[in-house]
Design an enzyme around this catalytic site. Structure first.
Site, mmCIF file in Angstrom:
data_model
loop_
_atom_site.group_PDB
_atom_site.id
_atom_site.type_symbol
_atom_site.label_atom_id
_atom_site.label_comp_id
_atom_site.label_asym_id
_atom_site.label_seq_id
_atom_site.Cartn_x
_atom_site.Cartn_y
_atom_site.Cartn_z
ATOM 1 N N HIS A 160 28.679 31.522 69.183
ATOM 2 C CA HIS A 160 29.872 30.777 69.650
ATOM 3 C C HIS A 160 29.822 29.311 69.205
ATOM 4 C CE1 HIS A 160 30.500 34.158 72.563
ATOM 5 N NE2 HIS A 160 29.175 34.132 72.554
ATOM 6 N N SER A 281 36.256 9.793 48.061
ATOM 7 C CA SER A 281 37.651 9.605 48.453
ATOM 8 C C SER A 281 38.228 8.459 47.639
ATOM 9 C CB SER A 281 37.707 9.272 49.941
ATOM 10 O OG SER A 281 38.868 8.544 50.241
ATOM 11 N N LYS A 287 33.165 7.852 51.978
ATOM 12 C CA LYS A 287 33.188 9.310 52.000
ATOM 13 C C LYS A 287 32.334 9.973 50.919
ATOM 14 C CE LYS A 287 35.151 11.481 54.432
ATOM 15 N NZ LYS A 287 36.510 12.014 54.597
ATOM 16 N N GLU A 294 34.331 23.484 50.248
ATOM 17 C CA GLU A 294 35.676 23.669 50.804
ATOM 18 C C GLU A 294 36.530 24.540 49.889
ATOM 19 O OE1 GLU A 294 37.232 19.788 52.744
ATOM 20 O OE2 GLU A 294 35.657 19.227 51.337
ATOM 21 N N GLN A 326 51.526 47.486 35.245
ATOM 22 C CA GLN A 326 51.178 46.321 34.425
ATOM 23 C C GLN A 326 50.809 45.129 35.315
ATOM 24 O OE1 GLN A 326 53.295 45.536 30.670
ATOM 25 N NE2 GLN A 326 54.004 43.648 31.627
ATOM 26 N N LYS A 329 46.911 43.612 36.363
ATOM 27 C CA LYS A 329 45.902 42.827 35.625
ATOM 28 C C LYS A 329 45.692 41.422 36.145
ATOM 29 C CE LYS A 329 47.048 45.632 31.869
ATOM 30 N NZ LYS A 329 48.014 46.242 32.808
HETATM 31 N N1 ARG Z 1 51.224 46.826 29.078
HETATM 32 C C1 ARG Z 1 51.253 48.086 29.730
HETATM 33 C C2 ARG Z 1 50.452 48.016 31.027
HETATM 34 O O1 ARG Z 1 49.714 47.131 31.178
HETATM 35 C C3 ARG Z 1 50.657 49.118 28.848
HETATM 36 C C4 ARG Z 1 51.111 50.504 29.169
HETATM 37 C C5 ARG Z 1 52.525 50.616 28.861
HETATM 38 N N2 ARG Z 1 52.958 51.961 28.957
HETATM 39 C C6 ARG Z 1 54.240 52.279 28.908
HETATM 40 N N3 ARG Z 1 54.537 53.523 28.994
HETATM 41 N N4 ARG Z 1 55.181 51.380 28.783
HETATM 42 O O2 ARG Z 1 50.552 48.850 31.914
#
Ligand code: ARG
Length: 460
Positions: A160, A281, A287, A294, A326, A329
């Site tokens: 605590h 600072s 500081k 952080e 897509q 990513k």
């Molecule tokens: N740039 C696309 C992705 O990252 C690749 C696959 C695209 N496939 C499609 N059928 N348009 O998912």
């Protein structure tokens, strides 16, 4: 030929792509990160096509040479990426055909970008997980080293955020180390599960050329081959598991950061952070701010966000591939960059951290010694609840007198129970109290040494 004649898929189109659509749908600005694994995959695919009798040896050689040339350029940073070619896959394929001519158009035989991108992502994650495992190992080593140096420093343990019981500082370092051990195991687990090759699944249904998928998997160093082509192209569990492992690791880093931010405050004064890892600072000359810590704490929010973002993309997607995928990513790249940076930062902090022994020990004793006095009475036959009550009154007395527990005399102890003898005074020393915690995993010196031994033995 249709008007989208520059596109690899331009054949069935009679208008060129709207500029907006080109910008909105492109992914090459970020998926070029996959370029190296994409080429690695294309080389393996070429070999499989050769084995299947789809390519001649000469054609396969041309393709592989062209791909290797492009790879060198990408590595040097000389490759010209074109947004109108949409993604990393089509950029590379188009450039290959520009260089080696019509035979370049044979590379994509029996392959869809759907199995291609899924394969790239798995290859890429395997590399990234290996790097993350190394960074985790560096951090764990640093924590073990610090534990070795701080076995003899006593500090208050907290629950605590109130002082609870004295512990050896090494115990605290080792506690965080345990978290990073579990993180390591989690990443290893994710790695093992994702180590399966989707290539050869085609767009969704498999392909109508006799590809030896086991041969492809072997060439790409995958442990297994995916068992269902629809699942193989639609699945992103491996990214979710990975993001979750990143998220939990960030949570651990954030808790460690929080402890250290508190400990570095003037009020606590338990640790000194190295100057070179702090910032000042612009207005207050006094500081010295723990900004790295952080930011590690703050960036934990981003990584949870990355996990939530992809979970939300996946929810409700119909079988099998959808362009929504897509969007998988950027959260993954962001989480990787953030986690790696945070692991490096924390390792540096731990390395440069200076515990302030005097300040810690001055704070470690006093009321935190109460539990052991109660247990002393328990050993003399007093039921624990009664002993708790007696020592509770003793604590109230000490607080009211403005004394420290360590200053109590035997006479004072006896006012509360005549079972107290000379040996009870021993219990008013924090290191004695710490060393009474002898259960496996506890803070007694022998137990801590045991934990360090075990840590030094672990090799993953
Ligand atoms: N740039 C696309 C992705 O990252 C690749 C696959 C695209 N496939 C499609 N059928 N348009 O998912």
């Amino acid at each position: 030929m249709g008007l989208s004649e520059n596109k690899p898929w331009g054949g069935r189109f009679s208008e060129s792509t709207d500029q907006f659509v080109e910008e909105f749908t492109e992914s090459v600005s970020f998926d070029r990160e996959l370029a190296q694994v994409d080429i690695q995959q294309s080389i393996a695919h070429t070999k499989t096509l050769l084995k299947a009798g789809v390519l001649t040896t000469e054609e396969a050689q041309k393709l592989i040479e062209g791909l290797n040339q492009i790879l060198e350029e990408i590595k040097k940073g000389n490759f010209q990426w074109k947004r109108e070619l949409e993604d990393v896959h089509m950029n590379i394929e188009k450039e290959l055909t520009n260089r080696i001519g019509r035979v370049g158009g044979k590379l994509h035989t029996a392959r869809s970008r759907n199995d291609q991108v899924a394969t790239d992502e798995r290859l890429y994650l395997k590399e990234q997980i290996e790097e993350i495992l190394n960074l985790l190992k560096d951090l764990r080593r640093e924590l073990t080293k610090k534990a070795q140096q701080t076995v003899d420093i006593i500090v208050s343990g907290y629950t605590h955020l109130q002082k609870a019981q004295p512990i050896r500082l090494a115990h605290w370092f080792l506690a965080y180390r345990e978290m990073f051990v579990r993180d390591t195991q989690r990443f290893l687990d994710v790695y093992r599960r994702l180590d399966s090759c989707p290539l050869g699944s085609g767009a969704l249904a498999g392909v109508d050329f006799p590809l030896d998928r086991f041969y492809t998997a072997e060439n790409l160093n995958f442990a297994r081959v995916s068992r269902n082509s629809m699942d193989a192209t639609a699945d992103r569990d491996f990214l979710l598991e990975f993001l979750n492992a990143c998220n939990i690791t960030m949570l651990h880093l954030s808790r460690l950061a929080e402890d250290l931010i508190i400990w570095a405050s003037e009020e606590f004064g338990y640790v000194d952070l190295p100057d070179k890892l702090c910032t000042g600072s612009s207005i207050m000359p006094n500081k010295k701010n723990p900004d790295v810590l952080e930011l590690i704490r703050g960036k934990t929010g981003r990584v949870l966000g990355d996990y939530v973002a992809l979970s939300t993309v996946m929810k409700g997607l119909p079988m099998s591939y959808n362009r929504d995928l897509q969007e998988d990513k950027e959260p993954v790249f962001d989480a990787i960059r953030t986690l790696k940076g945070s692991l490096v930062g924390m390792k540096k902090i731990i390395e440069g951290l200076k515990p302030k022994k005097d300040r810690m020990e001055e704070n470690a004793g006093n009321l935190t010694l109460a539990t052991d006095l109660a247990n002393y009475l328990v050993q003399k036959g007093v039921p624990f609840r009664e002993a708790h009550h007696i020592v509770g009154s003793l604590v109230a007395y000490v607080v009211q007198k403005g004394k420290r527990m360590e200053e109590l005399t035997l006479e004072e102890l006896k006012q509360f129970s005549d079972l107290f003898e000379e040996d009870a005074l021993e219990l008013l020393k924090p290191h004695v109290v710490a060393d009474r915690r002898i259960t496996y995993g506890g803070t007694a010196k022998e137990r801590i040494k045991e934990q360090i031994e075990n840590a030094l033995k672990e090799d993953f």
